[in-house]
Design an enzyme around this catalytic site. Sequence first.
Site, PDB file in Angstrom:
ATOM      1  N   SER A 251       0.489  -1.670   0.170  1.00  0.00           N
ATOM      2  CA  SER A 251       0.274  -0.090  -0.219  1.00  0.00           C
ATOM      3  C   SER A 251       0.879   1.319   0.159  1.00  0.00           C
ATOM      4  O   SER A 251       0.662   2.722  -0.139  1.00  0.00           O
ATOM      5  CB  SER A 251      -1.122  -0.071   1.360  1.00  0.00           C
ATOM      6  OG  SER A 251       0.231   0.261   3.034  1.00  0.00           O
ATOM      7  N   ALA A 277      -3.905  -4.974   0.359  1.00  0.00           N
ATOM      8  CA  ALA A 277      -3.326  -6.156  -0.297  1.00  0.00           C
ATOM      9  C   ALA A 277      -4.792  -7.107   0.084  1.00  0.00           C
ATOM     10  O   ALA A 277      -5.508  -8.001  -0.562  1.00  0.00           O
ATOM     11  CB  ALA A 277      -2.344  -6.814   0.857  1.00  0.00           C
ATOM     12  N   CYS A 337       5.206 -11.049  12.427  1.00  0.00           N
ATOM     13  CA  CYS A 337       6.304 -10.426  12.982  1.00  0.00           C
ATOM     14  C   CYS A 337       5.671  -9.743  14.455  1.00  0.00           C
ATOM     15  O   CYS A 337       6.174  -8.939  15.057  1.00  0.00           O
ATOM     16  CB  CYS A 337       6.493  -9.478  12.109  1.00  0.00           C
ATOM     17  SG  CYS A 337       5.944  -8.201  12.110  1.00  0.00           S
TER      18      CYS A 337
HETATM   19  N1  SAH Z   1       8.247  -7.827   2.545  1.00  0.00           N
HETATM   20  C1  SAH Z   1       8.887  -6.979   3.692  1.00  0.00           C
HETATM   21  C2  SAH Z   1       8.531  -6.246   4.525  1.00  0.00           C
HETATM   22  C3  SAH Z   1       6.883  -6.249   4.687  1.00  0.00           C
HETATM   23  S1  SAH Z   1       6.422  -4.669   6.409  1.00  0.00           S
HETATM   24  C4  SAH Z   1      10.304  -7.609   3.532  1.00  0.00           C
HETATM   25  O1  SAH Z   1      10.960  -8.158   3.241  1.00  0.00           O
HETATM   26  O2  SAH Z   1      11.283  -6.476   3.043  1.00  0.00           O
HETATM   27  C5  SAH Z   1       4.516  -4.584   5.576  1.00  0.00           C
HETATM   28  C6  SAH Z   1       4.486  -4.217   4.502  1.00  0.00           C
HETATM   29  O3  SAH Z   1       2.949  -4.186   4.751  1.00  0.00           O
HETATM   30  C7  SAH Z   1       5.042  -2.399   4.839  1.00  0.00           C
HETATM   31  O4  SAH Z   1       5.055  -2.008   3.517  1.00  0.00           O
HETATM   32  C8  SAH Z   1       3.045  -1.510   4.570  1.00  0.00           C
HETATM   33  O5  SAH Z   1       4.054  -0.774   3.140  1.00  0.00           O
HETATM   34  C9  SAH Z   1       2.743  -2.836   3.865  1.00  0.00           C
HETATM   35  N2  SAH Z   1       1.018  -2.530   4.285  1.00  0.00           N
HETATM   36  C10 SAH Z   1       0.940  -2.595   5.507  1.00  0.00           C
HETATM   37  N3  SAH Z   1      -0.311  -2.405   5.038  1.00  0.00           N
HETATM   38  C11 SAH Z   1      -0.896  -3.028   4.126  1.00  0.00           C
HETATM   39  C12 SAH Z   1      -2.460  -3.228   3.221  1.00  0.00           C
HETATM   40  N4  SAH Z   1      -3.741  -2.959   4.226  1.00  0.00           N
HETATM   41  N5  SAH Z   1      -2.108  -3.407   1.942  1.00  0.00           N
HETATM   42  C13 SAH Z   1      -0.809  -3.582   1.434  1.00  0.00           C
HETATM   43  N6  SAH Z   1       0.076  -3.483   2.297  1.00  0.00           N
HETATM   44  C14 SAH Z   1       0.750  -3.088   3.361  1.00  0.00           C
END
Ligand code: SAH
Length: 393
Positions: A251, A277, A337
């Site tokens: 997002s 997502a 996490c």
């Molecule tokens: N997989 C990544 C880390 C993910 S951290 C890595 O290994 O580097 C979580 C991510 O979820 C963040 O980038 C945040 O922007 C995203 N996020 C949070 N809520 C969301 C949503 N509702 N839909 C899509 N992305 C989201």
Amino acid sequence: MPPKPSLPAIKISPRGATRLKSGHVWVYRSDIVSADGIPPGSLVTISDPRGKPLGTALYSTSSQIAVRMLSADPIADLPALLRQRIANAIAYREGLVRDTDAYRVVFSEADFLPGLIIDRYNDILSLQVLTQGMDANPIRETVISELTEHLHPASVIERVDPRVRELETLPPRASGLLQGERTSTTFTMNSVQFLYDALEGQKTGAFLDQRENYAAAAQYAHGDALDVFCYQGAFALHLAPRCPHVTGIDSSRPALEVADKNATLNGRDIEWIEANAFDLLKDYASSNRRYDTIVLDPPAFAKTKRDLDAALRGYKELNLRALKMLRPGGILVTCSCSYHVSESNFLEMLAAAALDAHRTLRLIEVRGQAKDHPVLLNVPETAYLKCVIAYVT
Ligand code: SAH
């Protein structure tokens, strides 16, 4: 020489003492019997209700975790102890960390340096201070000098979480350079290259705790791959050599912009989609989209114990949707996490999602955080990351 003035003393309750005797390193405020007038961040001695000494600690006047133990013994020379702990943390990683120039150098309690986090991104070190005790200027100076002696960074930057400073009643402070001038670089994990801008991004820039899970996931990935909550694209980039088509969803537009630059840096063609997502997976599932590999790495759903049930419902919904979209023989890489969601909570949730989706999961690997984020067995809070890799039929 005049004798050293003695440290302020804190007496704790029997419950607090029992906790320390079980190998934990925290005393909650509710277990403090007396700490009147002790200044924020002080080095203190701790004793049980009968006055028996339990060790030396750093004191916070505002956190619910009032005391963080540094040693079970008296501390004669704090700077020397800090230097030794930093040297030990560096040596520990020299033995265990492979295939990367980006890793966590110091992980707070797990390296016996409570309230201090140091990450290395190639030639830049990033420092985070989480407590009153570690914020003191002499401590900062000692820490930076010892790190510099061992690691010779081009620069050291500090990343400030304003919320943490507020909770610790520390004066506001901006993120920025503490030493040197360089604020951006590239780093390499598992032969994949990444851009790093020290003053942008979440956390300290990348999710270093997933480093070994990226490599593990890449071993089993195949076909059409979807990296959900992709941030700057780390899973997607690791899957790309094995998967002809990879899509990353997040997002955050700024995160996806970096992801796209990272793809170019590695000569990969990956599709990035800016979306919520939950909504997108719902649409994809109902329009019969199919994938061979799906990664789910959402942000922490359970920030406190009270959030556990809602968090498990959120995880279940996501995992259920992903399972429905996987072709037979597909690979699910699913992460949490949230410390408050235990590994067994997470596996139970996944089992329930599998039943509802009418799919069978074989566990290929049940993993945790990378070795540069050590887990202290007697301090359960140091273990927080779960990463399950399953074969889905
Ligand atoms: N997989 C990544 C880390 C993910 S951290 C890595 O290994 O580097 C979580 C991510 O979820 C963040 O980038 C945040 O922007 C995203 N996020 C949070 N809520 C969301 C949503 N509702 N839909 C899509 N992305 C989201």
